[in-house]
Design a protein around this motif. Structure first.
Motif, PDB file in Angstrom:
ATOM      1  N   ILE A 297      -0.295   1.293  -4.852  1.00 60.34           N
ATOM      2  CA  ILE A 297      -1.635   1.260  -4.293  1.00 60.34           C
ATOM      3  C   ILE A 297      -2.344   0.014  -4.777  1.00 60.34           C
ATOM      4  O   ILE A 297      -2.257  -0.365  -5.933  1.00 60.34           O
TER       5      ILE A 297
ATOM      6  N   LEU B  16      -0.626   6.880   2.142  1.00 58.10           N
ATOM      7  CA  LEU B  16      -0.879   5.968   1.030  1.00 58.10           C
ATOM      8  C   LEU B  16      -0.297   6.489  -0.273  1.00 58.10           C
ATOM      9  O   LEU B  16      -0.044   5.720  -1.196  1.00 58.10           O
TER      10      LEU B  16
ATOM     11  N   LEU C 212       0.810  -1.205   0.000  1.00 64.14           N
ATOM     12  CA  LEU C 212       0.000   0.000   0.000  1.00 64.14           C
ATOM     13  C   LEU C 212       0.846   1.260   0.000  1.00 64.14           C
ATOM     14  O   LEU C 212       0.421   2.295  -0.475  1.00 64.14           O
TER      15      LEU C 212
ATOM     16  N   SER D 194      -9.755   0.527   3.848  1.00 66.22           N
ATOM     17  CA  SER D 194      -8.577   1.358   3.625  1.00 66.22           C
ATOM     18  C   SER D 194      -8.977   2.825   3.802  1.00 66.22           C
ATOM     19  O   SER D 194     -10.111   3.209   3.486  1.00 66.22           O
TER      20      SER D 194
END
Length: 461
Positions: free
Chosen positions: A90, A167, A85, A238
């Protein structure tokens, strides 16, 4: 595991079970703290469901089995930490040979129409944007952020782009960027942004929500090209997903109810959020804790044991636990069409043990195994006329049990049937086939998964 991603260049997967796109009449219903998205099947020539009726039952099953294996191979990659991540990779769902669900709405001050694949296992929400460095062809016009007065880039100071738990990455001190790359060459990258997403509240009017999303300028080997689909709609827990961004509005909750499949083709479904999730009688609802994983945002469950046809197998307590390397465990995922049982679990081959009990049950009925089975299913039988004594399967959790009706535990044809379980490789997954006619509620606020039997045909309007 580069070989597991060869299918990426055939079709791109999302995550909810079997490809579908919203018809133009599809809409979102809304309450003050909840709303619903309706998804239906795409029958356009580009869809793998187009003319599916011309395939034999075995051909349909083999196609869907390959989809399910492709999905779980991807999940293995993410669980093991090979797809990370942070900081520059991603997680997006790039798998499956065919069959997707998508949501349709408009974005921006100009009301630009988009359709995005739903993903219960991923977080990033993204769509293609102009000007493109490298964009795949799509049927709907590509979104142009410069034409929208409500568009803005996400500042580098935002928590999603700054700090140890970020992220995305800050580039040149100005742009918050993401870059998702996977084996097989599929990738998407762009600028993290904010925009007004307009969800339909009825067939004619919409309500705007300010959403953090990815404006992708460079997407490669994305093979849902030449369709209306332009990106992904993430629904995991997430921090960048729809479920997390609007956790206060939707009470950290979303839900669906999968109507029974008809000849391996899914019915439409309604994805419900917050207060739009129906209230169920407490005595009819089962629940179990969601278990956190250090390497992914999947919905892991504390599976303790399995019963087949009323016979409890008696697995050791550790067999379905998550391994130190992030593999193993048991989670629910509507993107995996069939349930997978781990053949490499902690303490033994759980898959073989489960099939052994099924085989003993059907042996007691003097049924004959078929000589040729759809590729992927190891246990198939000739079906005598009017035979309907299909064995049920029960998953045992600390708090309750989840029982799959025998009808939905198998793939049933007029002359044969197969136990609807596939061999898991370092993971066990509760797939969509075994979620038919179940109300599934993901409650992140309480950290539980709730489930109840329901006639899901009543939930598709």
């Amino acid at each position: 595991m580069p070989s597991t991603f060869g299918f990426i260049n055939a079709k791109l997967l999302f995550c909810l079970l079997v490809i579908s796109i919203l018809y133009h009449s599809a809409f979102v219903t809304s309450k003050p703290t909840g709303f619903s998205l309706r998804a239906v099947i795409d029958d356009s020539p580009e869809s793998p469901l187009y003319l599916i009726e011309n395939l034999t039952i075995a051909e349909r099953l083999e196609r869907l089995i390959k989809i399910s294996y492709a999905r779980v191979n991807y999940l293995n990659l993410v669980s093991s930490g090979d797809a990370k991540l942070v900081p520059d990779n991603i997680r997006i769902p790039i798998l499956r040979d065919a069959l997707y669900y998508a949501v349709a709405f408009t974005i921006g001050s100009q009301g630009h129409p988009v359709k995005l694949l739903m993903d219960t296992g991923g977080g990033l929400i993204w769509t293609q944007c102009l000007p493109c460095t490298n964009c795949f062809p799509q049927k709907l016009p590509i979104y142009n952020p410069t034409a929208s007065t409500s568009y803005a880039t996400l500042p580098c100071s935002h928590p999603l782009c700054n700090g140890d738990r970020r992220l995305y990455n800050c580039e040149h001190g100005r742009y918050c960027v993401y870059n998702a790359q996977y084996g097989g060459g599929a990738s998407t990258s762009g600028i993290a942004s904010t925009e007004a997403f307009h969800f339909f509240v009825d067939q004619h009017s919409t309500h705007p929500f300010n959403v953090i999303f990815g404006c992708s300028y460079d997407s490669r080997d994305i093979t849902f090209m030449n369709t209306d689909i332009s990106g992904i709609f993430g629904l995991s827990f997430s921090p960048d997903s729809m479920a997390s961004q609007f956790s206060a509005l939707i009470q950290h909750r979303f839900s669906y109810c999968l109507a029974p499949f008809d000849d391996a083709t899914p019915r439409p479904l309604v994805l419900r959020f917050g207060e739009d999730i129906p209230q169920l009688p407490p005595q009819s609802v089962g629940s179990t804790q969601l278990i956190a994983s250090p390497t992914s945002y999947f919905f892991y469950l504390g599976l303790k044991d399995i019963s087949v046809a009323g016979h409890r197998i008696g697995f050791p307590p550790s067999i379905f636990q998550i391994k130190p390397n992030g593999l193993g465990g048991f989670f629910i995922d509507s993107g995996a069409l069939f349930t997978h049982i781990d053949a490499d679990a902690l303490g033994g081959n759980a898959y073989a043990e489960v099939l052994k009990v099924f085989a003993a049950y059907y042996g007691s009925k003097s049924l004959k195994q078929t000589g040729a089975s759809p590729e992927g299913f190891e246990l198939c039988y000739e079906r005598p006329p009017n035979f309907n004594e299909f064995a049920a399967l029960t998953f045992h959790f600390d708090e309750s049990v989840y029982t799959v009706n025998g009808q939905y535990m198998h793939v049933i044809a007029p002359n044969f049937f197969c136990v609807g379980i596939l061999k898991g490789s370092s993971v066990s997954v509760l797939g969509a086939w075994q979620q038919q006619n179940k109300r599934i509620i993901y409650d992140g606020g309480r950290g539980v998964l709730e489930f109840a039997d329901e006639n899901c045909m009543n939930d598709i309007a």
